[in-house]
Design a protein around this motif. Structure first.
Motif, PDB file in Angstrom:
ATOM      1  N   ALA A 286       0.117  38.560  -9.588  1.00 52.40           N
ATOM      2  CA  ALA A 286       0.525  38.906 -10.947  1.00 52.40           C
ATOM      3  C   ALA A 286       0.156  37.786 -11.918  1.00 52.40           C
ATOM      4  O   ALA A 286      -0.366  38.046 -13.002  1.00 52.40           O
ATOM      5  CB  ALA A 286       2.031  39.172 -10.994  1.00 52.40           C
ATOM      6  N   ARG A 287       0.398  36.535 -11.537  1.00 49.88           N
ATOM      7  CA  ARG A 287       0.077  35.401 -12.411  1.00 49.88           C
ATOM      8  C   ARG A 287      -1.430  35.246 -12.598  1.00 49.88           C
ATOM      9  O   ARG A 287      -1.884  34.857 -13.663  1.00 49.88           O
ATOM     10  CB  ARG A 287       0.676  34.103 -11.859  1.00 49.88           C
ATOM     11  N   LYS A 288      -2.207  35.557 -11.568  1.00 46.49           N
ATOM     12  CA  LYS A 288      -3.672  35.485 -11.691  1.00 46.49           C
ATOM     13  C   LYS A 288      -4.192  36.613 -12.570  1.00 46.49           C
ATOM     14  O   LYS A 288      -5.068  36.408 -13.408  1.00 46.49           O
ATOM     15  CB  LYS A 288      -4.328  35.541 -10.314  1.00 46.49           C
ATOM     16  N   HIS A 289      -3.673  37.814 -12.359  1.00 46.58           N
ATOM     17  CA  HIS A 289      -4.127  38.995 -13.104  1.00 46.58           C
ATOM     18  C   HIS A 289      -3.682  38.947 -14.564  1.00 46.58           C
ATOM     19  O   HIS A 289      -4.426  39.336 -15.462  1.00 46.58           O
ATOM     20  CB  HIS A 289      -3.594  40.256 -12.423  1.00 46.58           C
ATOM     21  N   GLN A 290      -2.451  38.504 -14.794  1.00 42.84           N
ATOM     22  CA  GLN A 290      -1.863  38.507 -16.131  1.00 42.84           C
ATOM     23  C   GLN A 290      -1.090  37.196 -16.307  1.00 42.84           C
ATOM     24  O   GLN A 290       0.116  37.136 -16.100  1.00 42.84           O
ATOM     25  CB  GLN A 290      -0.943  39.720 -16.267  1.00 42.84           C
ATOM     26  N   PRO A 291      -1.773  36.115 -16.701  1.00 39.61           N
ATOM     27  CA  PRO A 291      -1.147  34.791 -16.752  1.00 39.61           C
ATOM     28  C   PRO A 291       0.117  34.694 -17.601  1.00 39.61           C
ATOM     29  O   PRO A 291       0.969  33.854 -17.338  1.00 39.61           O
ATOM     30  CB  PRO A 291      -2.255  33.894 -17.317  1.00 39.61           C
ATOM     31  N   GLU A 292       0.269  35.559 -18.588  1.00 41.66           N
ATOM     32  CA  GLU A 292       1.443  35.480 -19.466  1.00 41.66           C
ATOM     33  C   GLU A 292       2.672  36.194 -18.901  1.00 41.66           C
ATOM     34  O   GLU A 292       3.752  36.107 -19.476  1.00 41.66           O
ATOM     35  CB  GLU A 292       1.111  36.033 -20.860  1.00 41.66           C
ATOM     36  N   ILE A 293       2.531  36.886 -17.781  1.00 43.35           N
ATOM     37  CA  ILE A 293       3.672  37.602 -17.204  1.00 43.35           C
ATOM     38  C   ILE A 293       4.745  36.611 -16.766  1.00 43.35           C
ATOM     39  O   ILE A 293       4.443  35.535 -16.267  1.00 43.35           O
ATOM     40  CB  ILE A 293       3.233  38.492 -16.014  1.00 43.35           C
ATOM     41  N   GLU A 294       5.988  36.976 -17.005  1.00 41.26           N
ATOM     42  CA  GLU A 294       7.122  36.201 -16.500  1.00 41.26           C
ATOM     43  C   GLU A 294       7.466  36.753 -15.121  1.00 41.26           C
ATOM     44  O   GLU A 294       7.394  37.975 -14.904  1.00 41.26           O
ATOM     45  CB  GLU A 294       8.326  36.330 -17.434  1.00 41.26           C
ATOM     46  N   VAL A 295       7.817  35.870 -14.190  1.00 40.25           N
ATOM     47  CA  VAL A 295       8.070  36.300 -12.810  1.00 40.25           C
ATOM     48  C   VAL A 295       9.357  35.671 -12.293  1.00 40.25           C
ATOM     49  O   VAL A 295       9.568  34.462 -12.419  1.00 40.25           O
ATOM     50  CB  VAL A 295       6.900  35.919 -11.876  1.00 40.25           C
ATOM     51  N   ILE A 296      10.192  36.527 -11.703  1.00 39.79           N
ATOM     52  CA  ILE A 296      11.401  36.076 -11.019  1.00 39.79           C
ATOM     53  C   ILE A 296      11.281  36.532  -9.568  1.00 39.79           C
ATOM     54  O   ILE A 296      11.103  37.724  -9.295  1.00 39.79           O
ATOM     55  CB  ILE A 296      12.674  36.678 -11.642  1.00 39.79           C
ATOM     56  N   VAL A 297      11.355  35.585  -8.651  1.00 42.24           N
ATOM     57  CA  VAL A 297      11.316  35.868  -7.221  1.00 42.24           C
ATOM     58  C   VAL A 297      12.725  35.657  -6.672  1.00 42.24           C
ATOM     59  O   VAL A 297      13.346  34.629  -6.934  1.00 42.24           O
ATOM     60  CB  VAL A 297      10.309  34.942  -6.503  1.00 42.24           C
ATOM     61  N   MET A 298      13.199  36.632  -5.900  1.00 42.08           N
ATOM     62  CA  MET A 298      14.540  36.559  -5.327  1.00 42.08           C
ATOM     63  C   MET A 298      14.434  36.650  -3.808  1.00 42.08           C
ATOM     64  O   MET A 298      13.635  37.422  -3.299  1.00 42.08           O
ATOM     65  CB  MET A 298      15.393  37.743  -5.785  1.00 42.08           C
ATOM     66  N   SER A 299      15.266  35.849  -3.121  1.00 40.88           N
ATOM     67  CA  SER A 299      15.268  35.956  -1.674  1.00 40.88           C
ATOM     68  C   SER A 299      16.349  35.107  -1.047  1.00 40.88           C
ATOM     69  O   SER A 299      16.723  34.070  -1.592  1.00 40.88           O
ATOM     70  CB  SER A 299      13.925  35.523  -1.094  1.00 40.88           C
ATOM     71  N   GLY A 300      16.755  35.536   0.113  1.00 38.53           N
ATOM     72  CA  GLY A 300      17.593  34.710   0.966  1.00 38.53           C
ATOM     73  C   GLY A 300      16.745  34.098   2.066  1.00 38.53           C
ATOM     74  O   GLY A 300      17.234  33.336   2.888  1.00 38.53           O
ATOM     75  N   TYR A 301      15.452  34.428   2.090  1.00 42.53           N
ATOM     76  CA  TYR A 301      14.573  34.029   3.181  1.00 42.53           C
ATOM     77  C   TYR A 301      13.389  33.182   2.752  1.00 42.53           C
ATOM     78  O   TYR A 301      12.534  32.878   3.562  1.00 42.53           O
ATOM     79  CB  TYR A 301      14.009  35.267   3.894  1.00 42.53           C
ATOM     80  N   HIS A 302      13.286  32.816   1.485  1.00 45.58           N
ATOM     81  CA  HIS A 302      12.085  32.130   0.999  1.00 45.58           C
ATOM     82  C   HIS A 302      11.726  30.916   1.840  1.00 45.58           C
ATOM     83  O   HIS A 302      10.589  30.752   2.249  1.00 45.58           O
ATOM     84  CB  HIS A 302      12.235  31.721  -0.464  1.00 45.58           C
ATOM     85  N   ASN A 303      12.684  30.049   2.120  1.00 42.87           N
ATOM     86  CA  ASN A 303      12.387  28.845   2.887  1.00 42.87           C
ATOM     87  C   ASN A 303      11.907  29.164   4.292  1.00 42.87           C
ATOM     88  O   ASN A 303      11.090  28.446   4.857  1.00 42.87           O
ATOM     89  CB  ASN A 303      13.609  27.925   2.929  1.00 42.87           C
ATOM     90  N   ALA A 304      12.396  30.250   4.863  1.00 42.93           N
ATOM     91  CA  ALA A 304      11.983  30.630   6.213  1.00 42.93           C
ATOM     92  C   ALA A 304      10.512  31.003   6.259  1.00 42.93           C
ATOM     93  O   ALA A 304       9.847  30.806   7.274  1.00 42.93           O
ATOM     94  CB  ALA A 304      12.841  31.795   6.713  1.00 42.93           C
ATOM     95  N   LEU A 305       9.980  31.542   5.163  1.00 42.06           N
ATOM     96  CA  LEU A 305       8.570  31.916   5.144  1.00 42.06           C
ATOM     97  C   LEU A 305       7.660  30.704   4.971  1.00 42.06           C
ATOM     98  O   LEU A 305       6.494  30.743   5.333  1.00 42.06           O
ATOM     99  CB  LEU A 305       8.294  32.911   4.006  1.00 42.06           C
ATOM    100  N   GLY A 306       8.189  29.637   4.400  1.00 43.67           N
ATOM    101  CA  GLY A 306       7.384  28.434   4.205  1.00 43.67           C
ATOM    102  C   GLY A 306       6.266  28.602   3.190  1.00 43.67           C
ATOM    103  O   GLY A 306       5.290  27.861   3.210  1.00 43.67           O
ATOM    104  N   LEU A 307       6.382  29.557   2.289  1.00 42.51           N
ATOM    105  CA  LEU A 307       5.349  29.811   1.287  1.00 42.51           C
ATOM    106  C   LEU A 307       5.719  29.129  -0.026  1.00 42.51           C
ATOM    107  O   LEU A 307       6.859  29.230  -0.471  1.00 42.51           O
ATOM    108  CB  LEU A 307       5.195  31.313   1.036  1.00 42.51           C
ATOM    109  N   PRO A 308       4.762  28.445  -0.652  1.00 38.75           N
ATOM    110  CA  PRO A 308       5.069  27.842  -1.954  1.00 38.75           C
ATOM    111  C   PRO A 308       5.146  28.911  -3.038  1.00 38.75           C
ATOM    112  O   PRO A 308       4.449  29.917  -2.976  1.00 38.75           O
ATOM    113  CB  PRO A 308       3.888  26.908  -2.187  1.00 38.75           C
ATOM    114  N   LEU A 309       5.995  28.669  -4.015  1.00 36.56           N
ATOM    115  CA  LEU A 309       6.055  29.567  -5.167  1.00 36.56           C
ATOM    116  C   LEU A 309       4.852  29.306  -6.065  1.00 36.56           C
ATOM    117  O   LEU A 309       4.415  28.172  -6.195  1.00 36.56           O
ATOM    118  CB  LEU A 309       7.327  29.316  -5.972  1.00 36.56           C
ATOM    119  N   PRO A 310       4.335  30.345  -6.691  1.00 32.76           N
ATOM    120  CA  PRO A 310       3.274  30.135  -7.688  1.00 32.76           C
ATOM    121  C   PRO A 310       3.820  29.309  -8.846  1.00 32.76           C
ATOM    122  O   PRO A 310       5.033  29.264  -9.072  1.00 32.76           O
ATOM    123  CB  PRO A 310       2.925  31.557  -8.145  1.00 32.76           C
TER     124      PRO A 310
END
Length: 125
Positions: free
Chosen positions: A76-100
């Motif tokens: 979404a950020r690559k396609h539309q740089p001005e988009i606001e993004v909220i990511v929600m999770s109880g598992y984010h750290n478990a995936l080990g993925l960095p946030l954009p």
């Protein structure tokens, strides 16, 4: 399409696999001048992402399917740089993925007041 005369109608994409949370998010967003599209998976979110410009993406990290909310947020950020993004999770750290870059993260369980305040700030921009 919303026929409201207000030019401030903004499009919001909600990606959440839990029906009760998805419905709660849609109900909360009705307080704002937005057109809401809700889907259950990041895969469906990818299909919606390219259909129109979005003011805001609210996505869970883990949903059924081939992709996840972090990948959707990055696209979404690559396609539309001005988009606001909220990511929600109880598992984010478990995936080990960095946030954009410039993406907000809300850990579950999040407060509805905190989410509302963040949405209010983003939609006011």
């Amino acid at each position: 399409m919303n026929s409201n005369n207000s030019p401030l109608i903004q499009a919001v994409l909600v990606v959440e696999d839990e029906p009760a949370i998805r419905e709660m998010l849609a109900n909360m967003l009705e307080d704002f001048p937005v057109a809401i599209t809700s889907v259950a998976t990041a895969d469906e979110g990818f299909l919606e992402l390219y259909r129109q410009p979005w003011a805001l993406l609210i996505t869970d990290v883990q949903t059924p399917g081939r992709t996840n909310g972090i990948e959707l947020a990055s696209a979404a950020r690559k396609h539309q740089p001005e988009i606001e993004v909220i990511v929600m999770s109880g598992y984010h750290n478990a995936l080990g993925l960095p946030l954009p870059p410039n993406v907000s993260f809300l850990a579950k369980p999040w407060s509805l007041d905190d989410l509302y305040a963040l949405v209010e700030v983003y939609l006011a921009k």
